[in-house]
Motif scaffolding. Structure first.
Motif, PDB file in Angstrom:
ATOM      1  N   LEU A  28      25.752  29.976 -92.998  1.00 25.64           N
ATOM      2  CA  LEU A  28      24.669  29.541 -92.120  1.00 25.64           C
ATOM      3  C   LEU A  28      23.724  30.696 -91.788  1.00 25.64           C
ATOM      4  N   ALA A  29      24.300  31.862 -91.546  1.00 28.01           N
ATOM      5  CA  ALA A  29      23.498  33.028 -91.177  1.00 28.01           C
ATOM      6  C   ALA A  29      22.575  33.444 -92.316  1.00 28.01           C
ATOM      7  N   HIS A  30      23.035  33.330 -93.569  1.00 31.03           N
ATOM      8  CA  HIS A  30      22.202  33.702 -94.720  1.00 31.03           C
ATOM      9  C   HIS A  30      20.985  32.791 -94.829  1.00 31.03           C
ATOM     10  N   VAL A  31      21.125  31.563 -94.313  1.00 34.92           N
ATOM     11  CA  VAL A  31      20.001  30.621 -94.348  1.00 34.92           C
ATOM     12  C   VAL A  31      19.046  30.867 -93.187  1.00 34.92           C
ATOM     13  N   LEU A  32      19.611  31.058 -91.986  1.00 33.64           N
ATOM     14  CA  LEU A  32      18.793  31.166 -90.778  1.00 33.64           C
ATOM     15  C   LEU A  32      18.311  32.591 -90.501  1.00 33.64           C
ATOM     16  N   HIS A  33      19.163  33.562 -90.784  1.00 33.93           N
ATOM     17  CA  HIS A  33      18.824  34.966 -90.496  1.00 33.93           C
ATOM     18  C   HIS A  33      19.279  35.853 -91.661  1.00 33.93           C
ATOM     19  N   LEU A  92      24.017  35.734 -82.550  1.00 28.40           N
ATOM     20  CA  LEU A  92      24.198  34.874 -83.722  1.00 28.40           C
ATOM     21  C   LEU A  92      25.386  33.941 -83.521  1.00 28.40           C
ATOM     22  N   GLU A 109      24.406  31.260 -81.033  1.00 28.13           N
ATOM     23  CA  GLU A 109      23.448  30.326 -81.629  1.00 28.13           C
ATOM     24  C   GLU A 109      24.127  29.334 -82.564  1.00 28.13           C
ATOM     25  N   LEU A 110      25.102  29.813 -83.326  1.00 27.17           N
ATOM     26  CA  LEU A 110      25.748  28.963 -84.324  1.00 27.17           C
ATOM     27  C   LEU A 110      27.026  28.304 -83.792  1.00 27.17           C
TER      28      LEU A 110
END
Length: 371
Positions: free
Chosen positions: A181-186, A302, A305-306
């Motif tokens: 998810l982090a690679h997509v959002l941040h 992060l 947020e997730l």
């Protein structure tokens, strides 16, 4: 100069210099140790470091003597500890008992101060223990240098530490979902955070990596320095490890972590970026080394947020790295080397924080044993 015995293991040292007399009483020492203290006292007097008036305010003692002789001596104390001493003193002590004459401060004064700090700021036990420790260091110095007849902090109970919070590590699959998810959002932050997970490096060690530390032929990195940040300073500083420090090490890294490094080094068209061997691997938009505290805060944001584990901290990815190595069957001494621990006991404590995957593995092993 003269030394007179004033009781069992108690001596009075007297030195006359420039028409002034300096007297210091020391306890719990032998005659030989008293002679050594006399020589040290003489050097301090001749160097102008021994005050004419011993009954000075605590603030004067801290600013003019403790700071110069202890905090500024890099052989005795680390820069970050120095800054913590100064910040704690200025915030909690300077405007409270700091105006009092050093010899008039009583254990009761200090206990009242500690109680007031705890009530007004609702500090945890660990924080109160640190303040007590800093005060103890100051009064120990005052006693050793003859400003006071005794170290009053010995009469004040040390605050108890907080109970260690119970840590249940997430599973590897949960971590991978977080990173996906982090690679997509941040994407700018996700790569660094997953690099922590894949290598087990300390926060400052990862941020202190330069391209000269990366061996592309062997896929190894040399951990030779760490990044630290001092409160009040605009930018972090880099501190090199000593040659005899277990933290100084060359370690292999997984292919995935190495690929991430190459993503940073090469542009999308596979043309090498203009980087110097001395350049830092992980930098901000200005090309400057990242602030270690900011990195930790960004990771916490992060996770929130997730909707990830709210009590999961950046450093616990290092514990997960140790746990994964241990479960895979890696020798403990090798795990210790990879982590850069001086003590094997520290390494072993890292993989005591078990997660569900480890519990299942343990159950399977027990079933095999008793099948």
């Amino acid at each position: 100069m003269s030394i007179r015995k004033r009781g069992k293991n108690k001596y009075q040292i007297r030195i006359d210099s420039n028409n002034k007399s300096y007297v210091k009483t020391v306890s719990g020492v032998t005659r030989r140790e008293a002679n050594k203290l006399e020589a040290e006292m003489f050097v301090e007097i001749e160097s102008g470091l021994m005050p004419d008036n011993k009954n000075i305010p605590l603030n004067v003692l801290f600013d003019d003597h403790f700071t110069k002789l202890v905090l500024k001596n890099r052989m005795l104390i680390a820069p970050r500890t120095e800054q913590q001493y100064i910040n704690t003193y200025n915030y909690d002590i300077r405007n409270t008992i700091g105006f009092k004459k050093i010899q008039s401060i009583t254990p009761y004064d200090v206990e009242v101060l500690l109680n007031d700090i705890q009530k007004s700021r609702s500090l945890a036990g660990d924080s109160m223990k640190s303040i007590h420790s800093y005060l103890s260091g100051i009064f120990k110095f005052a006693f050793q240098k003859g400003f006071v007849a005794e170290n009053i902090m010995k009469k004040i109970p040390t605050p108890t530490r907080n109970k260690k919070r119970k840590v249940v590590l997430p599973t590897n699959s949960e971590m991978q979902n977080l990173f996906d998810l982090a690679h997509v959002l941040h994407p700018d932050k996700a790569l660094l955070f997953e690099f922590f997970f894949l290598t087990g490096l300390r926060r400052g060690e990862a941020l202190g990596l330069t391209w000269s530390d990366i061996n592309e032929d062997t896929k190894e990195i040399t951990v030779a320095k760490t990044v630290k940040h001092l409160t009040g300073h605009p930018y972090p500083f880099v501190e090199a490890y000593a040659k005899n420090d277990e933290s100084l090490r060359t370690i292999p890294i997984p292919d995935k972590a190495f690929d991430y490094l190459m993503q940073i080094k090469y542009a999308d068209d596979q043309v090498m970026k203009l980087v110097s061997p001395a350049d830092f691997v992980f930098v901000d938009y200005q090309g400057k080394v990242l602030n270690d505290d900011t990195v930790s805060r960004n990771f916490k944001k992060l996770c929130v947020e997730l909707g990830f584990h709210k009590d999961f901290h950046l450093h616990e990815m290092r514990k997960m790295f140790a746990t994964n190595c241990y479960v895979s069957g890696m020798p403990e001494k090798e795990i210790q080397r990879l982590l850069g621990h001086k003590s094997l006991a520290t390494t072993q404590s890292y993989y005591l924080h078990v997660n569900d995957e480890i519990k299942i593995e343990t159950k399977n092993l027990l079933n095999k044993i008793y099948a």
